[in-house]
Scaffold this motif. Structure first.
Motif, PDB file in Angstrom:
ATOM      1  N   ASN A 186     -20.540  31.290 -33.182  1.00 25.99           N
ATOM      2  CA  ASN A 186     -20.394  29.767 -33.186  1.00 25.99           C
ATOM      3  C   ASN A 186     -22.123  29.439 -32.584  1.00 25.99           C
ATOM      4  O   ASN A 186     -22.207  29.402 -31.543  1.00 25.99           O
ATOM      5  N   THR A 187     -22.728  28.930 -33.351  1.00 21.78           N
ATOM      6  CA  THR A 187     -24.025  28.310 -33.195  1.00 21.78           C
ATOM      7  C   THR A 187     -24.026  26.845 -33.155  1.00 21.78           C
ATOM      8  O   THR A 187     -25.182  26.247 -33.113  1.00 21.78           O
ATOM      9  N   GLU A 188     -23.206  25.925 -33.247  1.00 21.82           N
ATOM     10  CA  GLU A 188     -22.939  24.566 -33.169  1.00 21.82           C
ATOM     11  C   GLU A 188     -23.484  24.073 -32.145  1.00 21.82           C
ATOM     12  O   GLU A 188     -24.232  23.022 -31.807  1.00 21.82           O
ATOM     13  N   TRP A 189     -23.250  24.664 -30.798  1.00 22.07           N
ATOM     14  CA  TRP A 189     -23.944  24.225 -29.559  1.00 22.07           C
ATOM     15  C   TRP A 189     -25.464  23.934 -29.468  1.00 22.07           C
ATOM     16  O   TRP A 189     -26.139  23.245 -28.776  1.00 22.07           O
ATOM     17  N   ILE A 190     -26.080  24.815 -30.283  1.00 21.28           N
ATOM     18  CA  ILE A 190     -27.540  24.923 -30.172  1.00 21.28           C
ATOM     19  C   ILE A 190     -28.154  23.756 -30.416  1.00 21.28           C
ATOM     20  O   ILE A 190     -29.137  23.331 -29.933  1.00 21.28           O
TER      21      ILE A 190
ATOM     22  N   LYS B 244     -26.896  20.914 -29.858  1.00 15.22           N
ATOM     23  CA  LYS B 244     -26.376  19.828 -28.954  1.00 15.22           C
ATOM     24  C   LYS B 244     -27.418  19.872 -27.611  1.00 15.22           C
ATOM     25  O   LYS B 244     -27.512  19.141 -26.976  1.00 15.22           O
ATOM     26  N   VAL B 245     -27.845  21.126 -27.388  1.00 18.75           N
ATOM     27  CA  VAL B 245     -28.508  21.436 -26.147  1.00 18.75           C
ATOM     28  C   VAL B 245     -29.952  21.090 -26.211  1.00 18.75           C
ATOM     29  O   VAL B 245     -30.527  21.469 -27.212  1.00 18.75           O
ATOM     30  N   ASN B 246     -30.497  20.331 -25.380  1.00 20.63           N
ATOM     31  CA  ASN B 246     -31.834  20.033 -25.235  1.00 20.63           C
ATOM     32  C   ASN B 246     -32.332  20.522 -23.843  1.00 20.63           C
ATOM     33  O   ASN B 246     -32.394  19.830 -23.011  1.00 20.63           O
ATOM     34  N   PRO B 247     -33.027  21.633 -23.976  1.00 19.08           N
ATOM     35  CA  PRO B 247     -33.650  22.372 -22.500  1.00 19.08           C
ATOM     36  C   PRO B 247     -34.573  21.519 -22.102  1.00 19.08           C
ATOM     37  O   PRO B 247     -35.613  21.035 -22.875  1.00 19.08           O
TER      38      PRO B 247
END
Length: 139
Positions: free
Chosen positions: A40-44, A46-49
């Motif tokens: 599951n790579t959908e979170w990548i 959404k994340v803004n480090p």
């Protein structure tokens, strides 16, 4: 289907009871692939480090303290750790100020205090032993 009859995640990913020759039974299903956290790579997207607010001033002070001579690590570490313990919106603690000037190389020993003098004494002693064993004068 009742809760007790639902297959577990492990069963969906790989059925250990299925015979090895049955390739269709050992392949993970599409539903199981969605449950697998590594696929599951959908979170990548959404994340803004963002760098931590203590990285720029406090961590840089700590790294500079480790890289310079004389080492003064306790003060920069205390300031960095105090910053890390503060919550977002609290005032940041004061930065560390060095008390000693920065020297980029250790001081050379004073004249008359040669740190390798004992090695010269050992070398002279070894030459004397060789001269005694061979009967020749060593230069």
């Amino acid at each position: 289907m009742s809760n007790s009859m639902k297959p577990s995640v492990e069963t969906l990913l790989h059925d250990p009871v299925a015979p090895a020759s049955d390739a269709a039974a050992t392949k993970p299903t599409e539903a199981a692939a969605k449950l697998n956290r590594f696929n599951n790579t959908e979170w990548i997207d959404k994340v803004n480090p963002q760098p931590h607010r203590c990285n720029d001033p406090y961590l840089e002070d700590l790294i500079a303290a480790v890289q310079t001579w004389p080492l003064e690590v306790r003060g920069p570490w205390k300031a960095f750790w105090a910053c890390m313990r503060t919550k977002e919106g609290e005032p940041m603690p004061p930065r560390y100020q060095r008390t000693q000037p920065i020297e980029y190389q250790p001081k050379k020993p004073e004249r008359g205090t040669d740190p390798l003098a004992f090695l010269k004494g050992l070398e002279d002693k070894a030459k004397a032993e060789i001269d005694a064993a061979t009967g020749k004068k060593h230069e």
